[in-house]
Scaffold this motif. Sequence first.
Motif, PDB file in Angstrom:
ATOM      1  N   VAL A 263       0.839  -1.198   0.000  1.00 20.27           N
ATOM      2  CA  VAL A 263       0.000   0.000   0.000  1.00 20.27           C
ATOM      3  C   VAL A 263       0.878   1.253   0.000  1.00 20.27           C
ATOM      4  N   ALA A 264       1.883   1.266   0.888  1.00 25.61           N
ATOM      5  CA  ALA A 264       2.779   2.421   0.973  1.00 25.61           C
ATOM      6  C   ALA A 264       3.526   2.644  -0.332  1.00 25.61           C
ATOM      7  N   ARG A 265       3.991   1.574  -0.958  1.00 25.98           N
ATOM      8  CA  ARG A 265       4.774   1.711  -2.180  1.00 25.98           C
ATOM      9  C   ARG A 265       3.887   2.076  -3.370  1.00 25.98           C
ATOM     10  N   THR A 266       2.692   1.502  -3.428  1.00 21.22           N
ATOM     11  CA  THR A 266       1.775   1.798  -4.523  1.00 21.22           C
ATOM     12  C   THR A 266       1.407   3.278  -4.552  1.00 21.22           C
ATOM     13  N   HIS A 267       1.249   3.858  -3.376  1.00 21.23           N
ATOM     14  CA  HIS A 267       0.858   5.264  -3.283  1.00 21.23           C
ATOM     15  C   HIS A 267       2.058   6.209  -3.200  1.00 21.23           C
ATOM     16  N   ALA A 268       3.268   5.698  -3.379  1.00 21.49           N
ATOM     17  CA  ALA A 268       4.482   6.516  -3.280  1.00 21.49           C
ATOM     18  C   ALA A 268       4.427   7.365  -2.007  1.00 21.49           C
ATOM     19  N   ALA A 269       4.158   6.707  -0.891  1.00 15.93           N
ATOM     20  CA  ALA A 269       3.934   7.407   0.376  1.00 15.93           C
ATOM     21  C   ALA A 269       5.172   8.159   0.833  1.00 15.93           C
ATOM     22  N   ALA A 270       4.934   9.301   1.461  1.00 15.84           N
ATOM     23  CA  ALA A 270       6.016  10.066   2.072  1.00 15.84           C
ATOM     24  C   ALA A 270       6.307   9.572   3.471  1.00 15.84           C
ATOM     25  N   LEU A 271       5.351   8.832   4.054  1.00 18.29           N
ATOM     26  CA  LEU A 271       5.530   8.349   5.422  1.00 18.29           C
ATOM     27  C   LEU A 271       4.561   7.197   5.674  1.00 18.29           C
ATOM     28  N   PHE A 272       5.025   6.181   6.416  1.00 16.14           N
ATOM     29  CA  PHE A 272       4.221   5.017   6.789  1.00 16.14           C
ATOM     30  C   PHE A 272       4.285   4.886   8.298  1.00 16.14           C
ATOM     31  N   VAL A 273       3.110   4.906   8.958  1.00 19.02           N
ATOM     32  CA  VAL A 273       3.054   4.811  10.418  1.00 19.02           C
ATOM     33  C   VAL A 273       2.183   3.617  10.796  1.00 19.02           C
ATOM     34  N   SER A 274       2.790   2.604  11.397  1.00 18.96           N
ATOM     35  CA  SER A 274       2.071   1.413  11.837  1.00 18.96           C
ATOM     36  C   SER A 274       1.748   1.547  13.320  1.00 18.96           C
ATOM     37  N   ILE A 275       0.488   1.318  13.676  1.00 20.76           N
ATOM     38  CA  ILE A 275       0.006   1.541  15.042  1.00 20.76           C
ATOM     39  C   ILE A 275      -0.263   0.207  15.727  1.00 20.76           C
ATOM     40  N   HIS A 276       0.306   0.036  16.937  1.00 17.30           N
ATOM     41  CA  HIS A 276       0.139  -1.203  17.694  1.00 17.30           C
ATOM     42  C   HIS A 276       0.022  -0.903  19.186  1.00 17.30           C
ATOM     43  N   ALA A 277      -0.225  -1.944  19.972  1.00 18.05           N
ATOM     44  CA  ALA A 277      -0.208  -1.858  21.433  1.00 18.05           C
ATOM     45  C   ALA A 277       0.368  -3.174  21.949  1.00 18.05           C
ATOM     46  N   ASP A 278       1.365  -3.106  22.780  1.00 11.50           N
ATOM     47  CA  ASP A 278       2.112  -4.292  23.200  1.00 11.50           C
ATOM     48  C   ASP A 278       1.507  -4.908  24.462  1.00 11.50           C
ATOM     49  N   ALA A 279       2.028  -6.061  24.836  1.00 12.11           N
ATOM     50  CA  ALA A 279       1.669  -6.716  26.093  1.00 12.11           C
ATOM     51  C   ALA A 279       2.814  -7.617  26.499  1.00 12.11           C
ATOM     52  N   LEU A 280       3.094  -7.663  27.780  1.00 14.31           N
ATOM     53  CA  LEU A 280       4.127  -8.557  28.295  1.00 14.31           C
ATOM     54  C   LEU A 280       3.491  -9.748  28.992  1.00 14.31           C
ATOM     55  N   PRO A 281       4.027 -10.954  28.762  1.00 14.44           N
ATOM     56  CA  PRO A 281       3.555 -12.110  29.538  1.00 14.44           C
ATOM     57  C   PRO A 281       3.798 -11.864  31.016  1.00 14.44           C
ATOM     58  N   ARG A 282       2.947 -12.409  31.873  1.00 20.06           N
ATOM     59  CA  ARG A 282       3.060 -12.162  33.309  1.00 20.06           C
ATOM     60  C   ARG A 282       4.422 -12.516  33.866  1.00 20.06           C
ATOM     61  N   ARG A 283       5.019 -13.576  33.331  1.00 18.11           N
ATOM     62  CA  ARG A 283       6.310 -14.022  33.874  1.00 18.11           C
ATOM     63  C   ARG A 283       7.428 -13.025  33.588  1.00 18.11           C
ATOM     64  N   GLU A 284       7.173 -12.084  32.651  1.00 16.35           N
ATOM     65  CA  GLU A 284       8.209 -11.117  32.293  1.00 16.35           C
ATOM     66  C   GLU A 284       8.026  -9.781  32.992  1.00 16.35           C
ATOM     67  N   GLY A 285       7.163  -9.749  34.008  1.00 13.67           N
ATOM     68  CA  GLY A 285       7.009  -8.538  34.790  1.00 13.67           C
ATOM     69  C   GLY A 285       6.067  -7.540  34.147  1.00 13.67           C
ATOM     70  N   ASP A 286       6.324  -6.253  34.408  1.00 16.00           N
ATOM     71  CA  ASP A 286       5.435  -5.197  33.931  1.00 16.00           C
ATOM     72  C   ASP A 286       6.236  -4.157  33.161  1.00 16.00           C
ATOM     73  N   ALA A 287       5.578  -3.466  32.257  1.00 20.88           N
ATOM     74  CA  ALA A 287       6.199  -2.374  31.505  1.00 20.88           C
ATOM     75  C   ALA A 287       5.092  -1.424  31.123  1.00 20.88           C
ATOM     76  N   GLN A 288       5.460  -0.173  30.868  1.00 20.17           N
ATOM     77  CA  GLN A 288       4.457   0.825  30.530  1.00 20.17           C
ATOM     78  C   GLN A 288       5.036   1.863  29.582  1.00 20.17           C
ATOM     79  N   GLY A 289       4.137   2.593  28.928  1.00 19.08           N
ATOM     80  CA  GLY A 289       4.551   3.705  28.088  1.00 19.08           C
ATOM     81  C   GLY A 289       4.673   3.364  26.616  1.00 19.08           C
ATOM     82  N   ALA A 290       4.662   4.413  25.807  1.00 17.09           N
ATOM     83  CA  ALA A 290       4.737   4.269  24.352  1.00 17.09           C
ATOM     84  C   ALA A 290       6.183   4.067  23.897  1.00 17.09           C
ATOM     85  N   THR A 291       6.334   3.301  22.821  1.00 20.59           N
ATOM     86  CA  THR A 291       7.649   3.013  22.243  1.00 20.59           C
ATOM     87  C   THR A 291       7.573   3.194  20.734  1.00 20.59           C
ATOM     88  N   ILE A 292       8.636   3.727  20.146  1.00 23.40           N
ATOM     89  CA  ILE A 292       8.686   3.957  18.705  1.00 23.40           C
ATOM     90  C   ILE A 292       9.799   3.090  18.118  1.00 23.40           C
TER      91      ILE A 292
END
Length: 431
Positions: A263-292
């Motif tokens: 899609v980005a290449r077909t439209h000769a995009a100037a910028l591509f921004v993919s939006i997600h939200a993470d999660a950590l398994p309980r055994r890996e503790g806790d984490a918070q905040g946005a990451t790029i």
Amino acid sequence: MASRANHRVFRGGVLLCAAALLCSSAGTGRAAEDAAPNLAASSFPVASEVRLAGDAKQTRFVLDLDRPIQFRAFALADPYRVVVDIPQVNFQLKAGAGTAGRGLIKAFRYGLVMPGGSRLVFDLTGPAKIANSYVLAAANGQPPRLVLELEQVDRTTFVQSLGAESRPELKPAISDTVAAIVPVKPNAADKPATPTDTRPVVVIDPGHGGLDNGTQAGGTNEKELVLGFGLALRDRLEKSGKYRVVMTRTDDTFIPLTDRVKVARTHAAALFVSIHADALPRREGDAQGATIYTLSDKASDAEAERLAETENKADAIGGVNLTEEPTEVADILIELAQRETRTFSNRFARLLMGEMKTTVRMHKHPLKSAGFKVLKAPDVPSVLVELGYVSNKGDLELLVSENWRNRTAGAMSQAIDTFLAKRLATAGAAN
């Protein structure tokens, strides 16, 4: 001077070759922003109930429908799966359907994979063959039913059963099945920008969708959170009138990773921004905040590597990976083209962090990199934004907050304005 000129000519030729190679493959792909036909849900067959029976040697799957449908079933190896492609279905199954298996079926998923086409994907406990598959007509007070019967086999028998006819191309098969049911009309957004519209194109990519829920916590699916945010960001950017904004999906549709890049290449995009939200398994503790995140061959840390590995499995969740791996020569050409693009991607990531940190809670290490497939357009600056952790109670409260979403979309919009300021000036002069 001559040597430097020759180098510029060679570099330009390399970039053109890389673009030509990828464009040739993109021409055969579906533009991922296909909008589902504007038809009422009642026009689609309804799946109302599902049952599993049997044991580790023979297992039967039964899906109750309100009308008979056509289907196509085939097996895949490593991991062992069975895929059933059907016309678009309105799934009205009980919550949690598919999470618990029985016999040869470990679990199963279901959902929309493209307008007009749905899919069931069965994760198997080991090698098994499709002993029988059929649709029963309504009879004796029972509704029409799709029945799939699996039988345990050894790996040698399983592999030998995977002939070419058992692994047909997905898109032609889906098209053949549903063409007589619902015609998919082309959407204006699928076409590249016309020469008269010189505004920069920004592609917003809400992650996951369809049978790929993404991370889940507290009854909330990542795919729903990021779609809502993506639409809010689109509205914000479109309101400014500065950009042509293209969404990779605007509804609950599964989009393969490679199609998102196309899609980005077909439209000769100037910028591509993919939006997600993470999660950590309980055994890996806790984490918070946005990451790029930006693209890198080597992950910046173990968490980035884990996330990239998880996100890159999205195509497998769809049941079959249609990605054609590039040749060794194409790999070299693409890598050359990506070098400059990565520089711009890193620049935008830093700008975005600067804007977001004034309004959004950021991760303790907000800038990371890893080998995300969705960021691999060689000539489009691309970032993947993890808005927060759905596994963190505080982050989840923010992710579902409309006020937080509007503030965060505003920060992203400002970063995009700053990054594309030169392109905006050029577009203004052209108009």
